[in-house]
Design an enzyme around this catalytic site. Structure first.
Site, PDB file in Angstrom:
ATOM      1  N   TRP B 156      44.844  44.438  45.084  1.00  0.00           N
ATOM      2  CA  TRP B 156      43.852  45.511  45.204  1.00  0.00           C
ATOM      3  C   TRP B 156      44.013  46.235  46.541  1.00  0.00           C
ATOM      4  O   TRP B 156      43.372  45.871  47.523  1.00  0.00           O
ATOM      5  CB  TRP B 156      42.437  44.933  45.125  1.00  0.00           C
ATOM      6  CG  TRP B 156      42.154  44.203  43.853  1.00  0.00           C
ATOM      7  CD1 TRP B 156      41.747  44.761  42.674  1.00  0.00           C
ATOM      8  CD2 TRP B 156      42.246  42.793  43.607  1.00  0.00           C
ATOM      9  NE1 TRP B 156      41.584  43.778  41.723  1.00  0.00           N
ATOM     10  CE2 TRP B 156      41.889  42.574  42.265  1.00  0.00           C
ATOM     11  CE3 TRP B 156      42.598  41.703  44.395  1.00  0.00           C
ATOM     12  CZ2 TRP B 156      41.872  41.314  41.701  1.00  0.00           C
ATOM     13  CZ3 TRP B 156      42.582  40.440  43.828  1.00  0.00           C
ATOM     14  CH2 TRP B 156      42.226  40.266  42.495  1.00  0.00           C
ATOM     15  N   HIS B 176      37.249  47.201  42.342  1.00  0.00           N
ATOM     16  CA  HIS B 176      37.007  46.824  40.947  1.00  0.00           C
ATOM     17  C   HIS B 176      35.499  46.724  40.755  1.00  0.00           C
ATOM     18  O   HIS B 176      34.742  46.777  41.726  1.00  0.00           O
ATOM     19  CB  HIS B 176      37.717  45.512  40.568  1.00  0.00           C
ATOM     20  CG  HIS B 176      37.557  44.397  41.568  1.00  0.00           C
ATOM     21  ND1 HIS B 176      38.215  43.208  41.475  1.00  0.00           N
ATOM     22  CD2 HIS B 176      36.793  44.291  42.694  1.00  0.00           C
ATOM     23  CE1 HIS B 176      37.883  42.416  42.489  1.00  0.00           C
ATOM     24  NE2 HIS B 176      37.029  43.058  43.238  1.00  0.00           N
ATOM     25  N   ARG B 202      41.385  52.794  44.502  1.00  0.00           N
ATOM     26  CA  ARG B 202      42.551  52.048  44.988  1.00  0.00           C
ATOM     27  C   ARG B 202      43.350  52.910  45.950  1.00  0.00           C
ATOM     28  O   ARG B 202      43.633  54.076  45.653  1.00  0.00           O
ATOM     29  CB  ARG B 202      43.471  51.642  43.829  1.00  0.00           C
ATOM     30  CG  ARG B 202      42.841  50.722  42.816  1.00  0.00           C
ATOM     31  CD  ARG B 202      42.844  49.268  43.242  1.00  0.00           C
ATOM     32  NE  ARG B 202      42.018  48.477  42.337  1.00  0.00           N
ATOM     33  CZ  ARG B 202      42.458  47.903  41.224  1.00  0.00           C
ATOM     34  NH1 ARG B 202      43.727  48.009  40.900  1.00  0.00           N
ATOM     35  NH2 ARG B 202      41.646  47.208  40.460  1.00  0.00           N
ATOM     36  N   GLN B 216      36.186  51.501  35.564  1.00  0.00           N
ATOM     37  CA  GLN B 216      36.345  50.174  34.977  1.00  0.00           C
ATOM     38  C   GLN B 216      35.060  49.779  34.275  1.00  0.00           C
ATOM     39  O   GLN B 216      33.983  50.296  34.571  1.00  0.00           O
ATOM     40  CB  GLN B 216      36.599  49.130  36.078  1.00  0.00           C
ATOM     41  CG  GLN B 216      38.062  48.897  36.375  1.00  0.00           C
ATOM     42  CD  GLN B 216      38.269  47.657  37.236  1.00  0.00           C
ATOM     43  OE1 GLN B 216      37.332  47.078  37.773  1.00  0.00           O
ATOM     44  NE2 GLN B 216      39.512  47.246  37.359  1.00  0.00           N
ATOM     45  N   VAL B 259      38.707  33.788  38.419  1.00  0.00           N
ATOM     46  CA  VAL B 259      38.572  33.117  37.118  1.00  0.00           C
ATOM     47  C   VAL B 259      39.587  31.977  37.031  1.00  0.00           C
ATOM     48  O   VAL B 259      40.596  31.980  37.707  1.00  0.00           O
ATOM     49  CB  VAL B 259      38.813  34.087  35.933  1.00  0.00           C
ATOM     50  CG1 VAL B 259      37.681  35.079  35.805  1.00  0.00           C
ATOM     51  CG2 VAL B 259      40.146  34.791  36.053  1.00  0.00           C
ATOM     52  N   ALA B 313      34.334  36.272  32.281  1.00  0.00           N
ATOM     53  CA  ALA B 313      34.241  37.611  32.840  1.00  0.00           C
ATOM     54  C   ALA B 313      35.466  38.376  32.379  1.00  0.00           C
ATOM     55  O   ALA B 313      36.495  37.784  32.060  1.00  0.00           O
ATOM     56  CB  ALA B 313      34.199  37.558  34.365  1.00  0.00           C
TER      57      ALA B 313
END
Lengths: 805, 345
Positions: B156, B176, B202, B216, B259, B313
């Site tokens: 990112w 994000h 970004r 997003q 995650v 998620a």
């Protein structure tokens, strides 16, 4: 990371077709971007040895070359400068596919007669084989190349280009990938057997290593080899390095790179005589210390960078790049080999500050295991002894302040079921984890104690193990289930709700929605409607996108102008988006705004005729419509010079044709036409631009959605027209307010305004239709006249209005 | 007298045929049948006749009157018919001319995609929430298990906000929509089920497939007993509703620090049906979103006990959806706002 399948086969049997293996790797987390097959096109090309070279009878610069192909010999006409008896070269038979050295196009080799001599085929350059751009002479193969063997069998390879995720530095190595393949295909990994003679003196008598900052250097291993011969590395090593995208340099450097690609451990070789006092000190650089790195750049170091120093000065930037002064060169004879482990964050900071990313820094910053340092340095030392001659000193210096116990995790079947939703047998779990190199000790019926292998620094807790299981069996084996269980209480966001209603209404009013950049240039920011305190981006990509917008208007006007260049009809644009204002110590204020612009003809060019051009009242009509739907009553008052709006906003509006939108005393927006000077500022067509802006959150406070039904009166309404003369400066709203304040009046419509002849100067004439109605009875003429008289009396008293005679 | 009547009838009949419109017809009626008309004047003379004559002439006159009235009605009918036909002829138009223009507004294609996607998730019980675009480093990275100097930060590239020197926290443009995972869980207790649409930024050179700003949609579901199977089921359902029920969906392992296990979802390419083409980069699959089971470290960060609660998620790029759907080959078109582009949706 490029992985040579030939190389990989040293550690693992590949039982699947490569395409299938690539799919399995991709599905399990290591995406294979491509498979490049080297030598795919080399049909009919084999290895030949030059056995005779004779002059061409008819050409000085050409030679007749006889090539031995094992079972047969071929004679070719050849003009290459490096033709010598005994050299091994690639030989292409008639019918082979080659690359034309001039055009780069592929062509099929045909029988040829060159200056009256027939040529049986062709000896090839690297360019003709599509290996490189080199076309200075024939490609010379290593002396050991087997004569008569197809070139593809000797040099061919299939190279997998892998996209390794940042958590898997272990996969930046062939052995790491071998472990993955082992688990995915149920095979076993074969690690290289590392043994070498240690014929030199005790290493501790030659070098010493001191780690000043153990937090930044968890381990430092060093070995020592003297009497080496620097030269090219063997062809097989060069081929493998080249297949993996690394340029061969010399045997010592190539070996360090080779072992890095094999084990994943970066290594560095120092030319030992240049290392002052044979002493290695791992320390933070002193302020302003200088080092010329291997890429020839002079760098100034700082105390937050870790240096490898000798007794006096830095000789390498730890984990990032070596120094030029201690580089291995052709005449180097003694090597000090380093295999160390550095703190990832520190390496990352250093390489970011210096904008210097290397194969080494990429591996260190992702966190490779300190336990890797020793096997890797032993492997590299072995290869140096074998391939560059020389004697290795006895032992290895190993300073290891950061040693820690292996990580163990207790895994239960119920934890697997809880996260994946499947029942997995203990046996299967153990099988998978073992094949990945994990140690498993079953401690109960449904419980296993797992020891994480040292190279898997990414696995630290139970969920990590569960991912190992899931990705190895494949996510396809996880059943597909729907969410069940409780739903959270629904919380509505009224601002978002109102915004979406406005969005639909604007579309209903015929506007095209646009979305423009939140970041705009300082120039555009300052052009118009700039409110206070724009936030600046510290690292803008360009001056075009440097500030967070404080108004949506500059972008809307910009897009209006750019569309005017190709649109003939009038344009209606709106944007719903945020503006950003400096907050007080906390995050900035982000306000949801609705902005709209209208300009050009009201109706497109049509046989039905013109309807004029958009102006203030078109914008106002839209605002009226929105507010009508929302049950909001607004007042419009001229944008006063002493108003709350900053001068940049006031100066952007036509002073006589703009208004504040006021609801219950609060300004919720502005409405108007742009100041004529904006045409030039925004390069707009020379026509009126009407616009409005509504602060959605401010509007929200006044939206009344509760509506109460009022019965429709059963009794007829009666309308009467009034023609009034009054001062031009009296706003119509005041007239309407007075008339509407009478109980029996239900509606007023202004249907004509006249200024000119027959009306005294400074006055205007208004024609107003007033509708009277009672909910209880049919009004008589007398009743209506009485109300009208009272209306006129008040208009005359308060506004000086008279009936037009 | 009888002859006179016959003459009158012949006259009247021929005159009637000459009438061309209702006005002339009325004149004819007055002339022949009116109170001062020819027939009346004949009838007036009846009084001076003998009884016999009177009877004969009277009967004949009545007959003529009746016949002429009949003829009048018939003529009136046909004239009305003709006038209507003429009027229809007169008012007919060129139906190929364009109609009155009605102003048609349109949503931006990205807005349309956001609405569509959010509606799908809303129907599965996800509520739509939004969050700040200017964020603290803490929410964008730190709390999402991406500490300072973590190599995953390379995923990112970030715009940093110029802040006063005495500001100790780092402010940035969110890269994000995932920071809202943290904010949401900080604000509520499980069960959580929400989607978060919004702009993200970004620090990235722009080209046909990269933009410095895009949209997003984040999704988050946390409760007791949520599994990777539920993640698959929910996203599978979403993909089929958005892209059609005959789409194949592929889930593979991927890595995102917040995650574990990590998931990437792809659908089979509808152009080549998996054979490989330009749209899918010759892989047969089109990546749609990243997802995974919420990392225990993230749950701990918001004081959710990972031994009790699990969740999943996901995050998907919105622009990609209309790009794939309409074959748009340059992401920069979305914010160029050229009406010739926007009008196509």
């Amino acid at each position: 990371m490029k992985v040579s399948s030939n190389w990989l086969r040293e550690y693992i049997d590949i039982t699947l077709p490569l395409k299938d293996l690539a799919h399995r790797l991709t599905m399990s987390g290591t995406e294979v971007d491509s498979i490049e097959v080297i030598g795919e096109a080399w049909k009919g090309i084999s290895i030949g040895e030059i056995v005779a070279v004779e002059p061409h009878p008819n050409a000085d610069r050409l030679k007749l070359v006889t090539i031995d192909l094992g079972k047969e010999q071929a004679t070719v006409v050849c003009g290459a400068p490096n033709v010598r008896i005994g050299e091994k070269v690639p030989f292409a038979r008639v019918g082979s596919q080659l690359v034309d050295s001039r055009t780069g196009q592929t062509f099929e080799l045909r029988p040829a007669t060159i200056r009256d001599v027939a040529s049986d085929g062709m000896a090839c350059s690297e360019k003709e084989l599509g290996i490189s751009e080199s076309h200075e002479g024939l490609m010379i193969l290593p002396p050991a190349a087997p004569v008569g063997v197809p070139l593809a069998d000797y040099l061919g390879d299939a190279v997998l280009d892998l996209e390794v995720t940042p958590n898997r530095p272990d996969c930046l190595s062939h052995i790491g990938i071998a472990w993955e393949v082992a688990a995915l295909t149920k095979r076993h990994v074969r690690l290289p057997a590392v043994q070498y003679p240690e014929e030199g003196p005790d290493i501790n008598s030659l070098i010493s290593v001191e780690i000043e900052d153990p937090a930044l250097c968890r381990r430092y291993c060093a070995s020592f080899i003297e009497g080496i011969q620097v030269g090219p590395s063997p062809a097989w090593m060069q081929q493998r390095l080249a297949a993996c995208g690394m340029r061969p340099i010399n045997n010592i450097v190539d070996i360090t790179n080779y072992v890095m690609l094999e084990y994943g451990q970066p290594l560095h070789a120092f030319d030992f005589p240049q290392v002052g006092d044979g002493k290695i000190v791992v320390r933070r650089a002193a302020h302003g210390e200088k080092l010329t790195t291997l890429d020839g750049v002079d760098r100034t170091l700082a105390p937050d960078m870790l240096a490898i120093a000798d007794s006096r000065i830095p000789i390498a930037l730890a984990g990032v790049m070596g120094g030029a002064d201690t580089e291995i060169i052709d005449i180097s004879r003694t090597v000090l080999l380093e295999s160390a482990n550095f703190q990832p964050a520190s390496i990352r900071r250093t390489s970011t500050i210096l904008k210097l990313r290397s194969e080494a820094s990429v591996r260190f910053e992702r966190g490779i295991s300190p336990d890797l340092a020793l096997p890797a340095i032993r492997r590299a030392t072995q290869l140096i002894v074998e391939l560059a001659g020389g004697k290795a000193a006895r032992g290895i210096v190993d300073v290891y302040p950061g040693q820690s116990e292996p990580c163990t995790i207790l895994l239960t079947c119920s934890a697997v079921r809880g996260l994946l939703g499947i029942d997995m047998k203990m046996e299967q779990m153990v099988d998978i984890l073992t094949s990945l190199g994990f140690g498993c000790e079953v401690t109960g019926v449904a419980e296993v104690k797992v020891t994480v292998p040292y190279w898997r620094m990414d696995v630290r807790q139970r969920v990590d193990l569960i991912e190992e299981l899931a990705r190895t069996v494949g996510y396809d084996f996880i059943p597909t289930t729907m969410l069940s269980g409780r739903l959270p209480g629904q919380v509505l966001n009224p601002v978002v709700n109102l915004r979406e209603r406005l969005r639909d209404m604007m579309v209903g009013c015929g506007f095209q929605e646009i979305i423009s950049y939140s970041l705009i240039s300082k120039d555009r920011l300052n052009k118009a409607f700039n409110e206070r305190g724009a936030l600046r981006v510290a690292n803008p990509l360009s001056a075009e996108q440097e500030y967070l917008r404080t108004s949506l208007f500059p972008s809307l006007l910009y897009h209006l102008a750019s569309n005017q260049r190709h649109e003939e009809a009038g344009i209606r644009l709106f944007e719903l988006g945020r503006i950003y204002m400096e907050g007080d110590g906390d995050l900035p204020e982000e306000r949801e705004m609705l902005n709209a612009v209208l300009s050009g003809s009201r109706s497109p060019l049509s046989w039905l005729g013109e309807k004029g051009e958009f102006d203030f009242f078109d914008a106002k009509g839209v605002v009226d419509t929105l507010f009508e739907r929302l049950g909001v009553a607004a007042q419009f008052r001229p944008v006063a010079h002493e108003s709350l709006h900053p001068s940049s906003v006031r100066d952007s509006l036509h002073p006589g044709r703009s208004a504040e939108i006021v609801i219950e005393g609060t300004v919720v927006g502005i409405l108007g036409e742009t100041h004529p000077r904006l045409c030039e500022v925004f390069d707009l067509a020379r026509q009126t631009v009407a616009l409005f802006e509504i602060d959605i959150e401010k509007l929200l406070r006044h939206v009344r959605d509760g509506r109460t039904y009022r019965p429709v009166s059963r009794f007829p309404a009666s309308s009467r027209d009034l023609a009034l003369v009054l001062s031009r400066t009296v706003p119509v709203s005041q007239v309407k307010d007075i008339i509407m304040s009478f109980q029996l009046v239900t509606d007023t419509v202004v249907f004509d305004i006249y200024v000119g002849e027959q009306i005294a100067s400074g006055k205007k004439s208004l024609a107003i239709r007033v509708t009277y109605q009672s909910p209880t009875h049919t009004l008589t003429d007398a009743e209506v006249e009485e109300v009208e008289k009272a209306v006129l009396a008040r208009l005359s008293e308060e506004l000086g209005a008279t009936l037009r005679s | 007298m009888l002859e006179e009547l016959q003459e009158l009838k012949a006259d009247a009949t021929s005159a009637l045929e000459k009438t061309t419109n209702l006005r002339e017809l009325d004149e004819w009626r007055v002339q022949y049948l009116g109170r001062k008309g020819h027939l009346t004047s004949i009838l007036r003379r009846l009084g001076s006749m003998s009884f016999e004559e009177r009877r004969a002439v009277g009967a004949a006159a009545n007959e003529v009157k009746f016949e002429l009235e009949e003829a009048l009605r018939a003529r009136e009918g046909s004239l009305k018919e003709r006038e209507l036909a003429e009027s229809l002829e007169r008012t007919s138009i060129d139906v190929t001319l364009p109609g009155y223009p009605v102003a048609l507004g349109r949503l931006h294609p990205v807005t349309r995609a956001i609405k569509e996607i959010c509606e799908i998730f809303a129907s599965m019980g996800f509520q739509v929430v939004e969050g700040p675009e200017v964020e603290w480093d803490y929410y964008n990275f730190e709390a999402l298990n991406i500490p300072q100097d973590h190599p995953a930060r390379d995923m990112w590239d970030t715009f940093w906000i110029d802040t006063p020197e005495d500001e100790h926290q780092l402010m940035l443009l969110r890269t994000h929509t995932s920071p809202m995972q943290i904010r949401l869980m900080e604000q509520t207790r499980p069960p959580v089920r929400a989607v978060v649409p919004g702009k993200v930024y970004r620090y990235e050179a722009t080209d046909a497939t990269h933009e410095s700003m895009f949209h997003q949609i984040e999704g988050l579901a946390v409760d007791q007993g949520i599994t990777l199977g539920d993640l698959k089921g929910t996203l599978f359902e979403f993909a089929r509703r958005l892209f059609g029920s005959d789409r194949k969906v592929r889930f593979r392992c991927d890595y995102f620090p917040f995650v574990e296990p990590g998931v990437e979802m792809a659908i089979d390419c509808w152009i080549c049906r998996g054979a490989g083409c330009r749209l899918c980069g010759h892989s047969g699959w089109i990546e749609i979103l990243g997802a995974g089971m919420v990392h225990p470290e993230v749950l701990r960060r918001v004081n959710y006990d990972p031994d009790i609660y699990t969740g999943f998620a996901f995050g998907l790029g919105v622009e990609r959806i209309p790009m794939l759907r309409y074959g748009i080959d340059d992401i920069r078109l979305f914010f160029g706002n050229d009406l010739r582009f926007l009008r196509q949706f």
